[in-house]
Scaffold this active site. Structure first.
Site, PDB file in Angstrom:
ATOM      1  N   ASP A  24       7.580  92.078 122.248  1.00 51.27           N
ATOM      2  CA  ASP A  24       6.499  91.252 121.678  1.00 51.27           C
ATOM      3  C   ASP A  24       6.734  89.788 122.039  1.00 51.27           C
ATOM      4  OD1 ASP A  24       5.529  93.514 120.453  1.00 51.27           O
ATOM      5  OD2 ASP A  24       6.549  93.129 118.545  1.00 51.27           O
TER       6      ASP A  24
ATOM      7  N   ASP B 257       7.765  82.323 114.923  1.00 48.57           N
ATOM      8  CA  ASP B 257       8.769  83.411 114.870  1.00 48.57           C
ATOM      9  C   ASP B 257      10.174  82.816 114.956  1.00 48.57           C
ATOM     10  OD1 ASP B 257       6.741  85.586 116.907  1.00 48.57           O
ATOM     11  OD2 ASP B 257       7.233  85.819 114.783  1.00 48.57           O
TER      12      ASP B 257
ATOM     13  N   GLU C  45      14.535  91.044 114.012  1.00 50.55           N
ATOM     14  CA  GLU C  45      13.576  91.496 115.018  1.00 50.55           C
ATOM     15  C   GLU C  45      13.603  90.567 116.219  1.00 50.55           C
ATOM     16  OE1 GLU C  45       9.398  90.784 114.546  1.00 50.55           O
ATOM     17  OE2 GLU C  45       8.903  92.743 115.336  1.00 50.55           O
ATOM     18  N   GLU C  46      13.975  89.285 115.983  1.00 52.96           N
ATOM     19  CA  GLU C  46      13.894  88.291 117.072  1.00 52.96           C
ATOM     20  C   GLU C  46      15.156  88.241 117.931  1.00 52.96           C
ATOM     21  OE1 GLU C  46      10.207  87.965 115.798  1.00 52.96           O
ATOM     22  OE2 GLU C  46      11.074  87.307 117.691  1.00 52.96           O
TER      23      GLU C  46
ATOM     24  N   ASP D 250      12.853  91.183 109.355  1.00 49.86           N
ATOM     25  CA  ASP D 250      11.794  90.742 110.270  1.00 49.86           C
ATOM     26  C   ASP D 250      11.365  89.380 109.754  1.00 49.86           C
ATOM     27  OD1 ASP D 250       8.547  92.127 111.316  1.00 49.86           O
ATOM     28  OD2 ASP D 250       9.594  90.253 111.801  1.00 49.86           O
TER      29      ASP D 250
ATOM     30  N   LEU E 140       9.165  87.150 110.555  1.00 49.02           N
ATOM     31  CA  LEU E 140       7.743  86.843 110.388  1.00 49.02           C
ATOM     32  C   LEU E 140       6.905  87.998 110.924  1.00 49.02           C
ATOM     33  CD1 LEU E 140       6.285  84.453 109.115  1.00 49.02           C
ATOM     34  CD2 LEU E 140       5.691  83.716 111.401  1.00 49.02           C
ATOM     35  N   ASP E 141       6.624  88.943 110.019  1.00 48.01           N
ATOM     36  CA  ASP E 141       5.814  90.094 110.430  1.00 48.01           C
ATOM     37  C   ASP E 141       4.337  89.707 110.391  1.00 48.01           C
ATOM     38  OD1 ASP E 141       5.614  93.078 110.918  1.00 48.01           O
ATOM     39  OD2 ASP E 141       4.230  92.763 109.265  1.00 48.01           O
TER      40      ASP E 141
ATOM     41  N   GLU F  66      11.332  97.268 108.952  1.00 44.35           N
ATOM     42  CA  GLU F  66       9.947  97.393 108.488  1.00 44.35           C
ATOM     43  C   GLU F  66       9.779  98.689 107.694  1.00 44.35           C
ATOM     44  OE1 GLU F  66       8.009  96.866 112.327  1.00 44.35           O
ATOM     45  OE2 GLU F  66       7.502  94.785 111.854  1.00 44.35           O
TER      46      GLU F  66
HETATM   47  P1  AFP Z   1       2.975  91.391 114.918  1.00 43.70           P
HETATM   48  O1  AFP Z   1       4.164  90.964 114.112  1.00 43.70           O
HETATM   49  O2  AFP Z   1       3.242  91.445 116.407  1.00 43.70           O
HETATM   50  O3  AFP Z   1       1.724  90.614 114.583  1.00 43.70           O
HETATM   51  O4  AFP Z   1       2.677  92.924 114.547  1.00 43.70           O
HETATM   52  C1  AFP Z   1       2.353  93.182 113.215  1.00 43.70           C
HETATM   53  C2  AFP Z   1       2.572  94.673 112.995  1.00 43.70           C
HETATM   54  O5  AFP Z   1       3.874  95.032 113.371  1.00 43.70           O
HETATM   55  C3  AFP Z   1       2.305  95.077 111.541  1.00 43.70           C
HETATM   56  O6  AFP Z   1       2.482  94.031 110.643  1.00 43.70           O
HETATM   57  C4  AFP Z   1       0.868  95.549 111.564  1.00 43.70           C
HETATM   58  O7  AFP Z   1       0.594  96.523 110.580  1.00 43.70           O
HETATM   59  C5  AFP Z   1       0.736  96.121 112.965  1.00 43.70           C
HETATM   60  O8  AFP Z   1       1.659  95.405 113.793  1.00 43.70           O
HETATM   61  C6  AFP Z   1      -0.643  95.936 113.551  1.00 43.70           C
HETATM   62  O9  AFP Z   1      -0.611  96.609 114.789  1.00 43.70           O
HETATM   63  P2  AFP Z   1      -1.942  96.692 115.688  1.00 43.70           P
HETATM   64  O10 AFP Z   1      -2.124  95.277 116.224  1.00 43.70           O
HETATM   65  O11 AFP Z   1      -1.603  97.693 116.761  1.00 43.70           O
HETATM   66  O12 AFP Z   1      -3.079  97.120 114.814  1.00 43.70           O
END
Ligand code: AFP
Length: 344
Positions: A63, A69, A91-92, A110, A112-113, A272
């Site tokens: 990612d 992040d 995660e980073e 994580d 910053l999810d 997560e």
């Molecule tokens: P990011 O941290 O890259 O924004 O991803 C967020 C995530 O891991 C989780 O928080 C969401 O439920 C999921 O991805 C959303 O995934 P999609 O973009 O495939 O719907």
């Protein structure tokens, strides 16, 4: 009436149990202190030079890493530095970080999810899982059922922290004047059933049949085998989905699917799925991969992905049934479907 207890006051009796519990409580309070700074930073957004723009780097999962992040990861690491921790997984960072070999705990987090949402002003969060120390990274090869504590912070209209130390789930909201988290929910329970599901429906053609069967039943609504209307949400931020489920019930699905690299879904087990599963079970909900309990899984690697279905236990169990017994699908037994024997 006296003010609601702060997070520090809430964790004090737990901390008094023994040295390891004291270290767990110190780590939780350190993450909470960092979260106050993170909340203020996010709240200023581009005024603080935060753009959500990729910085060119990529995390272990490929990612793109945003400016936030990396900044948030640094704030959490700084907050945890005084805490005796045997091993740290973020995660980073591609590799686990070794700390104090005599320390009683290991932490996976994580920072910053949901950070891809930063430039759209959508809630994001910090997720953490605290394990017993076990010889450096070996601590993370143990099942999530051995977690000592788990929690997440959601940076939304309120900044709230959800915590379990294995004795139920409590929710705290940041009192911005006093700069402390105050308890707003104690022994929170996920409603047993729900009429709300969360999934990224754009992936329908990539799903396995059991997931399609469940969503088809929901979409069929009152005319279908479930005999009732359903509602759908998809925020694209795991902490926001989890918080909603804790407050009003629901079921969240991020299954494995046919896309390249998504055979085991998108979410990571250590920082997560495991913390969310611990929280959901402690709140009377459930969390499975589709076929098996998340907290029973033996991790193979620190950034391994895992499918995740979590939330209201009646729906999670039904989705599990569809995975483990395809004949249970209403499309297979149209007779039952017509007669509505599957009515919820
Ligand atoms: P990011 O941290 O890259 O924004 O991803 C967020 C995530 O891991 C989780 O928080 C969401 O439920 C999921 O991805 C959303 O995934 P999609 O973009 O495939 O719907």
């Amino acid at each position: 009436m006296g003010q609601a207890p702060t997070l520090f006051q809430h964790t004090r009796s737990y901390a008094a149990q023994d040295a390891r519990s004291r270290t767990v409580a110190s780590a939780v309070n350190a993450i909470a202190a960092a979260a106050i700074e993170i909340s203020e930073l996010i709240g200023h957004g581009s005024l603080a030079g935060i753009t959500g723009a990729a910085q060119g780097g990529r995390n272990a999962d490929g990612d793109a890493q945003t400016d936030l992040d990396l900044h948030v990861d640094a704030l959490i690491r700084a907050a945890l530095r005084p805490i005796p921790i045997d091993a740290l997984v973020s995660e980073e960072s591609v590799e686990a970080e070794r700390g104090d070999a005599a320390a009683p705990i290991a932490i996976a987090y994580d920072p910053l999810d949901g950070s891809s949402n930063i430039d759209t002003n959508v809630s994001v969060g910090t997720i953490f899982s605290i394990m017993p120390a076990g010889g450096g990274v070996a601590a993370f090869s143990r099942p999530g059922s051995e977690q000592l504590a788990a929690g997440f912070v959601i940076y939304g209209p309120q900044t709230s922290l959800v915590l379990t130390v294995g004795d139920g789930v409590d929710i705290f909201t940041l009192d911005r004047q006093e700069r402390v988290f105050r308890r707003i929910g104690s022994q929170v329970q996920v409603p047993v059933t729900t009429a709300e599901y969360a999934i990224n429906a754009s992936n329908y053609r990539h799903w396995d049949q059991p997931v399609r069967d469940f969503i088809d039943e929901c979409v069929a609504g009152a005319d279908g085998p479930r005999g009732k209307e359903f509602n759908m949400r998809w925020i694209g931020s795991l902490v926001a989905e989890a918080y909603r489920i804790l407050r009003r019930g629901g079921v969240f699905l991020y299954p494995g699917d046919g896309r390249e690299g998504y055979g085991e879904g998108r979410l990571r087990l250590l920082y997560e799925a495991n913390p969310m599963a611990f929280i959901m079970e402690q709140a009377g909900g459930a969390a499975v991969t589709g076929r098996s309990r998340v907290l029973d899984l033996l991790p193979g690697s620190i950034h391994q992905r895992v499918p995740l279905v979590m939330g209201s236990i009646e729906k999670v169990r039904h989705i599990e049934l569809l995975h483990n017994d395809p004949a249970a699908a209403s499309r297979v037994a149209p007779l039952f479907a017509r007669r509505g024997l599957f009515r919820a």
